[in-house]
Write a protein that holds these residues in place. Structure first.
Motif, mmCIF file in Angstrom:
data_model
loop_
_atom_site.group_PDB
_atom_site.id
_atom_site.type_symbol
_atom_site.label_atom_id
_atom_site.label_comp_id
_atom_site.label_asym_id
_atom_site.label_seq_id
_atom_site.Cartn_x
_atom_site.Cartn_y
_atom_site.Cartn_z
ATOM 1 N N LYS A 3 41.308 43.335 33.672
ATOM 2 C CA LYS A 3 41.648 41.939 33.344
ATOM 3 C C LYS A 3 40.588 40.991 33.869
ATOM 4 C CE LYS A 3 46.691 41.861 33.145
ATOM 5 N NZ LYS A 3 47.860 41.481 33.954
ATOM 6 N N TYR A 24 41.597 44.109 42.874
ATOM 7 C CA TYR A 24 41.004 42.822 42.474
ATOM 8 C C TYR A 24 39.592 42.797 43.035
ATOM 9 C CZ TYR A 24 45.819 41.586 41.459
ATOM 10 O OH TYR A 24 47.094 41.579 40.944
ATOM 11 N N HIS A 79 40.371 37.427 35.332
ATOM 12 C CA HIS A 79 41.313 36.450 35.881
ATOM 13 C C HIS A 79 40.861 35.016 35.720
ATOM 14 C CE1 HIS A 79 44.265 39.236 37.508
ATOM 15 N NE2 HIS A 79 43.239 40.050 37.588
ATOM 16 N N ASN A 98 41.822 34.727 31.908
ATOM 17 C CA ASN A 98 43.141 35.243 31.637
ATOM 18 C C ASN A 98 43.201 36.200 30.447
ATOM 19 O OD1 ASN A 98 45.593 35.352 32.748
ATOM 20 N ND2 ASN A 98 46.060 33.169 32.485
ATOM 21 N N TYR A 109 37.935 39.772 38.573
ATOM 22 C CA TYR A 109 38.514 40.750 37.667
ATOM 23 C C TYR A 109 39.499 41.636 38.422
ATOM 24 C CZ TYR A 109 34.481 39.387 34.885
ATOM 25 O OH TYR A 109 33.553 38.672 34.188
ATOM 26 N N SER A 110 40.257 42.432 37.659
ATOM 27 C CA SER A 110 41.083 43.460 38.301
ATOM 28 C C SER A 110 41.118 44.698 37.418
ATOM 29 C CB SER A 110 42.503 42.951 38.551
ATOM 30 O OG SER A 110 43.192 42.829 37.328
#
Ligand SMILES: *[C@@H]1O[C@H](CO)[C@@H](O)[C@H](O)[C@H]1NC(C)=O
Ligand SMILES: *[C@@H]1O[C@H](CO)[C@@H](O)[C@H](O)[C@H]1NC(C)=O
Ligand SMILES: *[C@@H]1O[C@H](CO)[C@@H](O)[C@H](O)[C@H]1NC(C)=O
Ligand SMILES: *[C@@H]1O[C@H](CO)[C@@H](O)[C@H](O)[C@H]1NC(C)=O
Length: 350
Positions: free
Chosen positions: A118, A93, A120, A123, A155-156
């Motif tokens: 991703k 993350y 976050h 979403n 983000y991840s």
């Protein structure tokens, strides 16, 4: 009494002689080393015109993305028959400090596949257009996205990785030792294996893709898959234990090189006299002699094991010095921010 004191005087003289000759030896080694290195620096300088040399690769990661937390699952395929394969998955993350389409992180001798990025805050998932390992000493894994990451966005990045357990005491390595069993008549000697890590200074990137620079501190949450009958230890206490995996609590925010774990058949020894419960392990192989990983200081067994009436006084002194040294490093490693390994090196020897 008088006899005793003569004896200890004799011993003192012997130690003094030993110490003097040891110092003498060190001084002459230092002189030889100086001469050799001074010659090295002289001969190392290339005389060719610089135009023929490629520019050196950029070795530091950009600071556009800052990691905050890793979730790592590692599976060394390490049973009674030894295989050196390991695989796992990780999610990092991170926060974006400057808009960029690129994610740079370190990865060395790992094969890495599918990637999932991703967003976050919204979403959603971001499209990866390409990813590649740099073909130079930077050890960069470069991931290109279709669109820019936004400033202050969360983000991840998730990925799967595979690698090989080292036989040379680097990164995650295998260590062999023998176990002697006695039955009523015979003595059998069996070869045993354990896995341990040693990630200082830049071997975390050989275990999983990460932002492997000492100032890019983050929280690490590790799960290790291992076989029944072996025990896993890491920086923090165990959170869950199943028949084949051990999940550890998150670490405090720390540098990647301080992450560590071991998988072995060793049982830890408790220290009943201390205020907190301290568990002790000693590894048959570790280079250097000890490493100050947060919460799991590892020691090469010769640097830790002492037997009353068998080990020498000098050995006792060496052991206590090493323990004090590692404890000091552990405290300092948590509080001092190391910017890069060139700076750290001066700090470490200060
Ligand atoms: C240093 O290197 C030079 C050239 O290779 C050699 O002639 C000289 O003997 C070396 N000196 C030492 C002290 O090793
Ligand atoms: C590692 O590989 C094995 C076999 O190829 C697979 O069954 C396992 O799920 C993988 N482990 C992880 C953590 O992905
Ligand atoms: C001890 O070793 C010998 C020779 O290998 C073997 O013949 C014998 O059965 C062993 N005894 C036991 C109790 O295992
Ligand atoms: C260490 O490296 C950094 C970045 O490459 C550089 O800015 C710094 O001056 C270096 N420090 C030393 C002591 O060489």
């Amino acid at each position: 009494m008088p006899r005793k004191s003569t004896l200890s005087k004799g011993l003192a003289v012997a130690f003094a002689v030993l110490a003097v000759s040891a110092i003498g030896g060190m001084v002459s080694m230092m002189i030889v080393f100086k001469i050799q290195t001074s010659n090295l620096t002289m001969t190392e300088r290339p005389t060719e015109p610089t135009t023929t040399l490629a520019p050196p690769p950029v070795m530091r990661l950009p600071r556009s993305l800052i990691p905050e937390r890793y979730e790592i699952l590692v599976h060394p395929h390490f049973y009674s028959r030894i295989t050196l394969f390991f695989n796992g998955s990780s999610t990092v993350y991170f926060r974006c400090h400057q808009p960029t389409k690129y994610i740079f992180l370190h990865s060395f001798e790992l094969s890495v596949s599918p990637l999932l990025v991703k967003d976050h805050d919204e979403n959603g998932q971001l499209k990866v257009t390409s990813y590649q390992h740099h073909d130079d000493e930077s050890d960069f894994l470069e991931i290109e996205l279709e669109e820019n990451l936004k400033t202050d966005g969360n983000y991840s990045l998730s990925l799967y990785f595979e690698g090989e357990i080292s036989e040379y005491l680097q990164a995650m390595y295998v260590s062999r030792y023998t176990e002697t069993n006695f039955d009523s008549v015979n003595e059998t000697i069996e070869e045993r294996f354990l896995v341990a890590t040693n990630l200082e200074p830049t071997s975390a990137r050989r275990l999983f893709p990460c932002f492997d620079e000492p100032d890019m501190k983050a929280v690490f949450q590790l799960t290790v898959i291992h076989r029944v009958g072996t025990f896993a230890l890491s920086n923090t206490l165990q959170q869950n234990e199943d028949w084949k995996y051990t999940k550890f609590f998150s670490t405090p925010k720390m540098s990647s090189y301080l992450l560590a774990f071991t998988i072995s058949e060793f049982l830890a020894m408790d220290s009943p006299k201390s205020r907190v419960n301290i568990k002790v392990i000693a590894l048959p192989d570790l280079e250097p002699l000890a490493m100050e990983n947060w919460g799991l200081i590892t020691y090469q067994e010769g640097a830790l094991l002492y037997e009353e009436g068998v080990s020498s006084l000098l050995h006792k002194e060496v052991i206590t010095t090493i323990i004090a040294h590692e404890l000091a490093h552990q405290v300092r490693g948590k509080t001092i921010l190391c910017i890069s390994w060139n700076d750290t090196h001066t700090l470490k020897n200060a």
